[in-house]
Write an enzyme that holds these catalytic residues in place. Structure first.
Site, PDB file in Angstrom:
ATOM      1  N   LYS A 275       0.833  -1.217   0.000  1.00 34.26           N
ATOM      2  CA  LYS A 275       0.000   0.000   0.000  1.00 34.26           C
ATOM      3  C   LYS A 275       0.862   1.259   0.000  1.00 34.26           C
ATOM      4  O   LYS A 275       0.595   2.206  -0.726  1.00 34.26           O
ATOM      5  CB  LYS A 275      -0.899   0.064   1.244  1.00 34.26           C
TER       6      LYS A 275
ATOM      7  N   ARG B 271      -9.137   1.029   9.146  1.00 36.22           N
ATOM      8  CA  ARG B 271      -8.781  -0.380   9.334  1.00 36.22           C
ATOM      9  C   ARG B 271      -9.879  -1.130  10.078  1.00 36.22           C
ATOM     10  O   ARG B 271      -9.733  -2.320  10.333  1.00 36.22           O
ATOM     11  CB  ARG B 271      -7.498  -0.478  10.148  1.00 36.22           C
TER      12      ARG B 271
ATOM     13  N   ARG C  77      11.448  -6.511   4.166  1.00 35.60           N
ATOM     14  CA  ARG C  77      11.147  -5.074   4.227  1.00 35.60           C
ATOM     15  C   ARG C  77      12.100  -4.353   5.187  1.00 35.60           C
ATOM     16  O   ARG C  77      12.413  -4.854   6.257  1.00 35.60           O
ATOM     17  CB  ARG C  77       9.706  -4.886   4.693  1.00 35.60           C
TER      18      ARG C  77
ATOM     19  N   ARG D  59      11.535  -3.149  10.871  1.00 38.12           N
ATOM     20  CA  ARG D  59      10.587  -2.711  11.892  1.00 38.12           C
ATOM     21  C   ARG D  59      10.336  -3.853  12.862  1.00 38.12           C
ATOM     22  O   ARG D  59      10.239  -5.003  12.442  1.00 38.12           O
ATOM     23  CB  ARG D  59       9.253  -2.356  11.217  1.00 38.12           C
TER      24      ARG D  59
ATOM     25  N   ARG E 274      -0.528  -9.703  12.917  1.00 40.98           N
ATOM     26  CA  ARG E 274      -1.068  -8.582  12.129  1.00 40.98           C
ATOM     27  C   ARG E 274      -1.992  -9.090  11.016  1.00 40.98           C
ATOM     28  O   ARG E 274      -3.003  -8.466  10.707  1.00 40.98           O
ATOM     29  CB  ARG E 274       0.069  -7.739  11.553  1.00 40.98           C
TER      30      ARG E 274
HETATM   31  P1  AMP Z   1       1.251   0.337   9.180  1.00 41.44           P
HETATM   32  O1  AMP Z   1       2.535   1.039   9.026  1.00 41.44           O
HETATM   33  O2  AMP Z   1       0.151   0.956   8.372  1.00 41.44           O
HETATM   34  O3  AMP Z   1       1.349  -1.144   8.947  1.00 41.44           O
HETATM   35  O4  AMP Z   1       0.813   0.517  10.715  1.00 41.44           O
HETATM   36  C1  AMP Z   1       1.607   0.043  11.760  1.00 41.44           C
HETATM   37  C2  AMP Z   1       0.788  -0.141  13.022  1.00 41.44           C
HETATM   38  O5  AMP Z   1       0.207   1.116  13.408  1.00 41.44           O
HETATM   39  C3  AMP Z   1      -0.393  -1.092  12.884  1.00 41.44           C
HETATM   40  O6  AMP Z   1      -0.049  -2.457  13.035  1.00 41.44           O
HETATM   41  C4  AMP Z   1      -1.287  -0.601  14.022  1.00 41.44           C
HETATM   42  O7  AMP Z   1      -0.805  -1.034  15.287  1.00 41.44           O
HETATM   43  C5  AMP Z   1      -1.096   0.906  13.948  1.00 41.44           C
HETATM   44  N1  AMP Z   1      -2.090   1.531  13.032  1.00 41.44           N
HETATM   45  C6  AMP Z   1      -1.834   2.187  11.867  1.00 41.44           C
HETATM   46  N2  AMP Z   1      -2.981   2.604  11.296  1.00 41.44           N
HETATM   47  C7  AMP Z   1      -3.980   2.193  12.119  1.00 41.44           C
HETATM   48  C8  AMP Z   1      -5.402   2.290  12.080  1.00 41.44           C
HETATM   49  N3  AMP Z   1      -6.038   2.900  11.069  1.00 41.44           N
HETATM   50  N4  AMP Z   1      -6.101   1.754  13.110  1.00 41.44           N
HETATM   51  C9  AMP Z   1      -5.496   1.160  14.146  1.00 41.44           C
HETATM   52  N5  AMP Z   1      -4.171   1.004  14.241  1.00 41.44           N
HETATM   53  C10 AMP Z   1      -3.402   1.517  13.240  1.00 41.44           C
END
Ligand code: AMP
Length: 210
Positions: free
Chosen positions: A13, A88, A123, A156, A167
């Site tokens: 994404k 999400r 990654r 990460r 996840r």
């Molecule tokens: P990402 O980089 O988008 O994979 O986000 C990393 C982490 O941030 C996720 O695994 C969640 O813990 C948190 N996070 C990011 N966006 C959201 C969201 N819209 N709702 C809830 N948690 C989020």
């Protein structure tokens, strides 16, 4: 244009959000990046989010909804935006509706779970600016170094294999129902994630036009 990018963690994404951002000159907004930045700066919100992120769980809806409300109120969002990683959950999508945000399209990037686990192990992200790379699919010009700011590239914590499985579970349970939510509104476009980034980008651009 107001867009949402849906897809499992690691589906690509963020990369597609960058490509659309360049093509349409609208900001790409990643709640994950905003939260990681807050964590790095030691803000209250960052500290609140840390345990959820580390465990591969979602940060509570009210926290991310607050982040998005503030971000969408900024001037650069006036002509549109790409949401990467928000919504999400169904309550987050409903909150967008309640804010009066009219989404044009939702692009869902589909990648099977087996491929996701492979991809996530390669990654790497920049410790300084958060830019994302991949050891096979999106190599930095110089190994271990960010092309944009020269920062160190690291894995990460939540990209480690055990957390990735958590996840993915969270994705299937809480985020995947959004496909139906937006399909019912006629907004959903499905893009099959390809081996090569440029092939996925071509498919994403086609989805923006139909
Ligand atoms: P990402 O980089 O988008 O994979 O986000 C990393 C982490 O941030 C996720 O695994 C969640 O813990 C948190 N996070 C990011 N966006 C959201 C969201 N819209 N709702 C809830 N948690 C989020």
């Amino acid at each position: 244009m107001k867009l949402i990018l849906l897809g499992a963690p690691g589906a690509g994404k963020g990369t597609q959000a960058e490509k659309i951002c360049e093509k349409l000159s609208i900001p790409a907004i990643s709640t994950g990046n905003i939260i990681r930045e807050a964590l790095k700066n030691g803000t209250q919100m960052g500290l609140k989010a840390k345990s959820f992120i580390d465990a591969g769980q979602l940060v509570p809806d009210e926290v991310v909804i607050g982040i998005i409300k503030d971000r969408l109120a900024q001037n650069d969002c006036a002509n549109g935006f790409i949401l990467d990683g928000f919504p999400r959950t169904i309550p987050q999508a409903e909150a967008l509706d309640e804010m009066g945000v009219e989404i044009d399209k939702v692009i869902d990037i589909e990648v099977p779970d087996e491929k996701i686990t492979d991809r996530m192990s390669g990654r790497r992200v920049c410790k300084e600016c958060g830019a994302s790379y991949h050891l096979l699919y999106k190599k930095p010009e110089k190994e271990g170094v960010c092309n944009l700011c020269g920062g160190e590239l690291v894995q990460r914590k939540d990209d480690h294999p055990d957390t990735v499985l958590d996840r993915l579970k969270v994705y299937h349970e809480q985020t995947e129902p959004l496909k139906d939510f937006y399909a019912k509104k006629g907004k959903l476009r499905i893009v099959e994630g390809q081996e090569k980034v440029e092939d996925t980008t071509a498919a994403t651009f086609r989805a923006l036009e139909d």
